[in-house]
Design a protein around this motif. Structure first.
Motif, PDB file in Angstrom:
ATOM      1  N   TYR A  78      41.410  41.186  29.571  1.00  0.00           N
ATOM      2  CA  TYR A  78      42.178  42.049  30.467  1.00  0.00           C
ATOM      3  C   TYR A  78      43.626  41.575  30.602  1.00  0.00           C
ATOM      4  O   TYR A  78      44.542  42.391  30.712  1.00  0.00           O
ATOM      5  CB  TYR A  78      41.514  42.106  31.838  1.00  0.00           C
ATOM      6  CG  TYR A  78      40.283  42.983  31.891  1.00  0.00           C
ATOM      7  CD1 TYR A  78      40.123  44.061  31.029  1.00  0.00           C
ATOM      8  CD2 TYR A  78      39.271  42.741  32.817  1.00  0.00           C
ATOM      9  CE1 TYR A  78      39.003  44.862  31.082  1.00  0.00           C
ATOM     10  CE2 TYR A  78      38.153  43.545  32.881  1.00  0.00           C
ATOM     11  CZ  TYR A  78      38.020  44.601  32.018  1.00  0.00           C
ATOM     12  OH  TYR A  78      36.914  45.406  32.068  1.00  0.00           O
ATOM     13  N   ASN A  85      48.204  42.738  35.141  1.00  0.00           N
ATOM     14  CA  ASN A  85      47.138  43.421  35.873  1.00  0.00           C
ATOM     15  C   ASN A  85      45.758  42.828  35.604  1.00  0.00           C
ATOM     16  O   ASN A  85      44.762  43.328  36.128  1.00  0.00           O
ATOM     17  CB  ASN A  85      47.105  44.909  35.491  1.00  0.00           C
ATOM     18  CG  ASN A  85      48.372  45.635  35.889  1.00  0.00           C
ATOM     19  OD1 ASN A  85      48.878  45.450  36.999  1.00  0.00           O
ATOM     20  ND2 ASN A  85      48.906  46.443  34.982  1.00  0.00           N
ATOM     21  N   PHE A  88      43.502  41.843  38.708  1.00  0.00           N
ATOM     22  CA  PHE A  88      43.030  43.039  39.413  1.00  0.00           C
ATOM     23  C   PHE A  88      41.930  43.741  38.625  1.00  0.00           C
ATOM     24  O   PHE A  88      40.903  44.152  39.189  1.00  0.00           O
ATOM     25  CB  PHE A  88      44.193  44.004  39.652  1.00  0.00           C
ATOM     26  CG  PHE A  88      43.754  45.366  40.104  1.00  0.00           C
ATOM     27  CD1 PHE A  88      43.322  45.575  41.406  1.00  0.00           C
ATOM     28  CD2 PHE A  88      43.743  46.437  39.208  1.00  0.00           C
ATOM     29  CE1 PHE A  88      42.885  46.838  41.814  1.00  0.00           C
ATOM     30  CE2 PHE A  88      43.319  47.692  39.614  1.00  0.00           C
ATOM     31  CZ  PHE A  88      42.888  47.897  40.927  1.00  0.00           C
ATOM     32  N   LEU A  89      42.132  43.880  37.319  1.00  0.00           N
ATOM     33  CA  LEU A  89      41.144  44.559  36.484  1.00  0.00           C
ATOM     34  C   LEU A  89      39.831  43.793  36.431  1.00  0.00           C
ATOM     35  O   LEU A  89      38.747  44.383  36.429  1.00  0.00           O
ATOM     36  CB  LEU A  89      41.700  44.771  35.070  1.00  0.00           C
ATOM     37  CG  LEU A  89      42.888  45.732  34.952  1.00  0.00           C
ATOM     38  CD1 LEU A  89      43.394  45.775  33.519  1.00  0.00           C
ATOM     39  CD2 LEU A  89      42.501  47.128  35.434  1.00  0.00           C
ATOM     40  N   TYR A  90      39.934  42.457  36.403  1.00  0.00           N
ATOM     41  CA  TYR A  90      38.706  41.664  36.372  1.00  0.00           C
ATOM     42  C   TYR A  90      37.943  41.795  37.686  1.00  0.00           C
ATOM     43  O   TYR A  90      36.708  41.905  37.684  1.00  0.00           O
ATOM     44  CB  TYR A  90      39.006  40.194  36.074  1.00  0.00           C
ATOM     45  CG  TYR A  90      37.736  39.394  35.904  1.00  0.00           C
ATOM     46  CD1 TYR A  90      36.938  39.580  34.784  1.00  0.00           C
ATOM     47  CD2 TYR A  90      37.308  38.509  36.886  1.00  0.00           C
ATOM     48  CE1 TYR A  90      35.741  38.899  34.636  1.00  0.00           C
ATOM     49  CE2 TYR A  90      36.113  37.826  36.750  1.00  0.00           C
ATOM     50  CZ  TYR A  90      35.339  38.012  35.622  1.00  0.00           C
ATOM     51  OH  TYR A  90      34.146  37.354  35.477  1.00  0.00           O
ATOM     52  N   LEU A  92      38.084  44.379  39.602  1.00  0.00           N
ATOM     53  CA  LEU A  92      37.546  45.739  39.564  1.00  0.00           C
ATOM     54  C   LEU A  92      36.240  45.772  38.787  1.00  0.00           C
ATOM     55  O   LEU A  92      35.292  46.469  39.167  1.00  0.00           O
ATOM     56  CB  LEU A  92      38.572  46.674  38.922  1.00  0.00           C
ATOM     57  CG  LEU A  92      38.208  48.162  38.850  1.00  0.00           C
ATOM     58  CD1 LEU A  92      38.066  48.757  40.244  1.00  0.00           C
ATOM     59  CD2 LEU A  92      39.262  48.922  38.050  1.00  0.00           C
ATOM     60  N   LEU A  93      36.178  45.012  37.708  1.00  0.00           N
ATOM     61  CA  LEU A  93      34.962  44.937  36.898  1.00  0.00           C
ATOM     62  C   LEU A  93      33.846  44.221  37.642  1.00  0.00           C
ATOM     63  O   LEU A  93      32.733  44.758  37.776  1.00  0.00           O
ATOM     64  CB  LEU A  93      35.258  44.208  35.582  1.00  0.00           C
ATOM     65  CG  LEU A  93      34.049  43.900  34.689  1.00  0.00           C
ATOM     66  CD1 LEU A  93      33.451  45.177  34.120  1.00  0.00           C
ATOM     67  CD2 LEU A  93      34.456  42.954  33.553  1.00  0.00           C
ATOM     68  N   GLY A  96      33.513  45.387  41.623  1.00  0.00           N
ATOM     69  CA  GLY A  96      33.078  46.775  41.520  1.00  0.00           C
ATOM     70  C   GLY A  96      31.643  46.889  41.042  1.00  0.00           C
ATOM     71  O   GLY A  96      30.876  47.729  41.514  1.00  0.00           O
ATOM     72  N   TYR A 183      27.995  50.502  34.801  1.00  0.00           N
ATOM     73  CA  TYR A 183      29.344  50.492  35.380  1.00  0.00           C
ATOM     74  C   TYR A 183      30.297  49.677  34.516  1.00  0.00           C
ATOM     75  O   TYR A 183      31.440  50.085  34.280  1.00  0.00           O
ATOM     76  CB  TYR A 183      29.301  49.914  36.792  1.00  0.00           C
ATOM     77  CG  TYR A 183      30.668  49.662  37.381  1.00  0.00           C
ATOM     78  CD1 TYR A 183      31.408  50.705  37.940  1.00  0.00           C
ATOM     79  CD2 TYR A 183      31.229  48.387  37.362  1.00  0.00           C
ATOM     80  CE1 TYR A 183      32.674  50.481  38.466  1.00  0.00           C
ATOM     81  CE2 TYR A 183      32.492  48.154  37.889  1.00  0.00           C
ATOM     82  CZ  TYR A 183      33.206  49.204  38.435  1.00  0.00           C
ATOM     83  OH  TYR A 183      34.468  48.976  38.945  1.00  0.00           O
ATOM     84  N   ILE A 187      33.680  51.471  33.166  1.00  0.00           N
ATOM     85  CA  ILE A 187      34.992  51.062  33.673  1.00  0.00           C
ATOM     86  C   ILE A 187      35.824  50.429  32.565  1.00  0.00           C
ATOM     87  O   ILE A 187      37.053  50.593  32.522  1.00  0.00           O
ATOM     88  CB  ILE A 187      34.847  50.096  34.884  1.00  0.00           C
ATOM     89  CG1 ILE A 187      36.167  50.001  35.650  1.00  0.00           C
ATOM     90  CG2 ILE A 187      34.391  48.722  34.449  1.00  0.00           C
ATOM     91  CD1 ILE A 187      36.605  51.281  36.293  1.00  0.00           C
ATOM     92  N   ILE A 191      39.452  51.693  31.317  1.00  0.00           N
ATOM     93  CA  ILE A 191      40.602  50.789  31.292  1.00  0.00           C
ATOM     94  C   ILE A 191      41.217  50.711  29.900  1.00  0.00           C
ATOM     95  O   ILE A 191      42.449  50.713  29.746  1.00  0.00           O
ATOM     96  CB  ILE A 191      40.159  49.378  31.756  1.00  0.00           C
ATOM     97  CG1 ILE A 191      39.819  49.396  33.252  1.00  0.00           C
ATOM     98  CG2 ILE A 191      41.259  48.344  31.487  1.00  0.00           C
ATOM     99  CD1 ILE A 191      39.158  48.122  33.741  1.00  0.00           C
TER     100      ILE A 191
END
Length: 210
Positions: A78, A85, A88-90, A92-93, A96, A183, A187, A191
């Motif tokens: 990521y 980012n 944040f993306l990690y 989110l993964l 989330g 998920y 996701i 991304i």
């Protein structure tokens, strides 16, 4: 702490909170997933905190070992595909995945006071299946000893989760494994859509080798 990756910080926090909760049932009761209390008292934090407590050391070790094995890879991926980012993306993964994997249990048991679940399995499944998208032919080991290509492992894992969910013969939340994995795939494709091409090309190359 400054030298640790975000994934390693999450692992450290999970280990510390889980160990504290092993001996403190009051703390455990406030953190685990109880759909009834979420529904009646709006204790929404449980969707997240339930991923930071575990049933025992074996449960904790298995989840954190898997997260360590694949989380650093996904955090690095990521960071490369979206500089700045990545953290944040990690989150989110992973976070989330914990939240989304609890949703089926919430809707199924929101009127059942006695239902509880805990563990990071949903988030770990999200990370694992995201990693499989980027490296589908790497070897994973079933029970730590039987090597299988990651894409085959994913198929077996999905079949097993569906099968055990329907049987409901143990206390493991197999739905969390299944929906966490789903998920993680969705996701990651959102991304970075190019991952589908990466996945397909590697699998086709692997199949040509037979």
């Amino acid at each position: 702490m400054a030298d640790l990756s975000l994934n390693e910080i999450l692992i450290l926090i999970t280990v510390l909170v889980s160990i504290l909760a092993f001996r403190n049932y009051e703390l455990l009761g406030k953190l685990l997933m109880n759909p009834y209390l979420i529904n009646r008292r709006q204790e929404y934090w449980r969707f997240i905190t339930s991923g930071f407590v575990h049933a025992d050391f074996g449960h904790l070790f298995f989840n954190m070992f898997t997260l360590f094995s694949f989380g650093n890879m996904m955090e690095s991926v990521y960071n490369q595909i979206s500089p700045g980012n990545g953290p944040f993306l990690y989150l989110l993964l992973y976070i989330g995945g914990i939240i989304v994997s609890d949703l089926p249990s919430f809707f199924k048991h929101k009127n059942n006071f006695n239902y509880n679940s805990l563990g990071a399995s949903g988030g770990v499944s999200s990370v694992l299946f995201a990693a499989i998208l980027f490296a589908p032919t790497q070897s994973l080991h079933i029970y730590g000893v039987i090597p299988v290509p990651a894409v085959l492992f994913a198929l077996l894992y999905t079949w097993y989760s569906i099968y055990m969910s329907r049987r409901s013969m143990d206390n493991i939340n197999h739905d969390a494994h299944l929906y966490g994995a789903l998920y993680g795939v969705i996701i990651t494709i959102i991304i970075y859509p190019k991952v589908l091409m990466i996945f397909t090309e590697q699998v086709l190359d692997w199949l040509r080798g037979f």
